[in-house]
Design a protein around this motif. Structure first.
Motif, PDB file in Angstrom:
ATOM      1  N   UNK A  32      11.758  -3.682 -39.728  1.00  0.00           N
ATOM      2  CA  UNK A  32      10.535  -3.303 -40.470  1.00  0.00           C
ATOM      3  C   UNK A  32      10.886  -1.873 -41.249  1.00  0.00           C
ATOM      4  N   UNK A  33      10.131  -1.801 -42.372  1.00  0.00           N
ATOM      5  CA  UNK A  33      10.474  -0.693 -43.353  1.00  0.00           C
ATOM      6  C   UNK A  33      10.632   0.705 -42.511  1.00  0.00           C
ATOM      7  N   UNK A  34       9.681   0.904 -41.575  1.00  0.00           N
ATOM      8  CA  UNK A  34       9.778   2.000 -40.694  1.00  0.00           C
ATOM      9  C   UNK A  34      11.229   2.433 -40.284  1.00  0.00           C
ATOM     10  N   UNK A  35      11.811   1.335 -39.684  1.00  0.00           N
ATOM     11  CA  UNK A  35      13.314   1.331 -39.061  1.00  0.00           C
ATOM     12  C   UNK A  35      14.298   1.859 -40.209  1.00  0.00           C
ATOM     13  N   UNK A  36      13.827   1.180 -41.307  1.00  0.00           N
ATOM     14  CA  UNK A  36      14.976   1.623 -42.203  1.00  0.00           C
ATOM     15  C   UNK A  36      14.760   3.242 -42.945  1.00  0.00           C
ATOM     16  N   UNK A  37      13.412   3.532 -42.865  1.00  0.00           N
ATOM     17  CA  UNK A  37      13.179   4.806 -43.161  1.00  0.00           C
ATOM     18  C   UNK A  37      13.662   5.882 -42.131  1.00  0.00           C
ATOM     19  N   UNK A  38      13.552   5.320 -40.832  1.00  0.00           N
ATOM     20  CA  UNK A  38      13.998   6.108 -39.669  1.00  0.00           C
ATOM     21  C   UNK A  38      15.752   6.373 -39.830  1.00  0.00           C
ATOM     22  N   UNK A  39      16.327   5.459 -40.615  1.00  0.00           N
ATOM     23  CA  UNK A  39      17.877   5.540 -40.735  1.00  0.00           C
ATOM     24  C   UNK A  39      18.082   6.549 -41.628  1.00  0.00           C
ATOM     25  N   UNK A 168       3.911  -1.048 -39.574  1.00  0.00           N
ATOM     26  CA  UNK A 168       3.626   0.161 -40.064  1.00  0.00           C
ATOM     27  C   UNK A 168       4.983   0.450 -41.111  1.00  0.00           C
ATOM     28  N   UNK A 169       4.706   1.061 -42.103  1.00  0.00           N
ATOM     29  CA  UNK A 169       5.556   1.584 -43.177  1.00  0.00           C
ATOM     30  C   UNK A 169       6.259   2.760 -42.522  1.00  0.00           C
ATOM     31  N   UNK A 170       5.622   3.668 -41.866  1.00  0.00           N
ATOM     32  CA  UNK A 170       6.206   4.819 -41.438  1.00  0.00           C
ATOM     33  C   UNK A 170       5.580   5.492 -40.259  1.00  0.00           C
ATOM     34  N   UNK A 171       5.891   6.611 -39.887  1.00  0.00           N
ATOM     35  CA  UNK A 171       5.241   7.211 -38.640  1.00  0.00           C
ATOM     36  C   UNK A 171       5.111   8.790 -39.091  1.00  0.00           C
TER      37      UNK A 171
END
Length: 223
Positions: A32-39, A168-171
């Motif tokens: 998901x996009x949220x995983x990439x942003x988490x990286x 989700x896009x983000x958290x």
């Protein structure tokens, strides 16, 4: 256009379906996009708000399999954990031989990858990942992109083939964390066939094969 590409690899990866809490745990074929942003947050060592950012990525893997995993369940009362611990065994699907290519347009995010603050994970705590390369590439814009694969694309407005999943896009950065920008996405595997779209993307060569990279436009607020 000049684009920065970061190649990240891992032996294993697992991306949980958000609505599956117990029982058999399948994995999404694309993070998901949220995983990439988490990286990116892990590299930065802080929570970023991603104001007026554009991010693209491509993900592939060599094989998919299953494993048995022991989990430990701890009950709590009024927020205080009890001393009782129960173990349970479940089947979890995972991906092997994984590659993630992250595409960025701004150097400030690229710089975080040059000296990551925290370890990088592609899913769970045992899915350790490594940054293999950071490079600049001159990618050409392509309208009506037909080689969209190894990516997720918002379903509404595009209606692309693939597994449809609300993600989700983000958290948020407060506890308990809350989802931001949840919407349906087309999850398109890396080995999908070509298909017509109305998307504008940027074409890259990966293993001498053309891949059209879709860029997500993000604006979560002020940093």
């Amino acid at each position: 256009m000049r684009i920065y590409r970061i190649e990240i690899t891992s032996w294993t990866a697992s991306f949980r379906y958000p609505n599956i809490i117990s029982g058999y745990q399948p994995t999404l074929c694309v993070p998901p996009l949220s995983t990439v942003l988490g990286l990116i947050n892990a590299c930065a060592g802080k929570y970023l708000n991603f104001k007026n950012e554009e991010i693209g990525y491509y993900f592939d893997y060599q094989s998919k399999s299953e494993d048995l995993e022991t989990i430990y369940q701890i009950e709590s009362k009024d927020g205080v954990p009890k001393k009782e611990v129960k173990s349970n065994v479940l089947r979890r699907e995972f991906l092997y031989g994984c590659r993630l290519f992250v595409y960025l347009k701004k150097t400030k995010l690229v710089d975080y990858f040059k000296q990551p603050f925290f370890q990088l994970l592609l899913g769970r705590s045992n899915d350790l990942a490594t940054i293999c390369s950071i490079s600049e590439r001159d990618l050409h814009e392509k309208k009506n992109a037909s080689k969209i694969r190894g990516q997720i694309v918002p379903f509404i407005g595009h209606f692309l083939p693939g597994t449809i999943q609300a993600l989700p896009q983000y958290f948020t950065n407060v506890l308990p964390r809350e989802n931001i920008g949840t919407q349906p996405y087309s999850v398109i595997n890396y080995d999908a066939d070509d298909f017509d779209t109305s998307l504008t993307a940027y074409t890259d060569l990966i293993d001498n094969k053309e891949i059209d990279i879709y860029f997500h436009k993000l604006n979560f607020g002020n940093e």
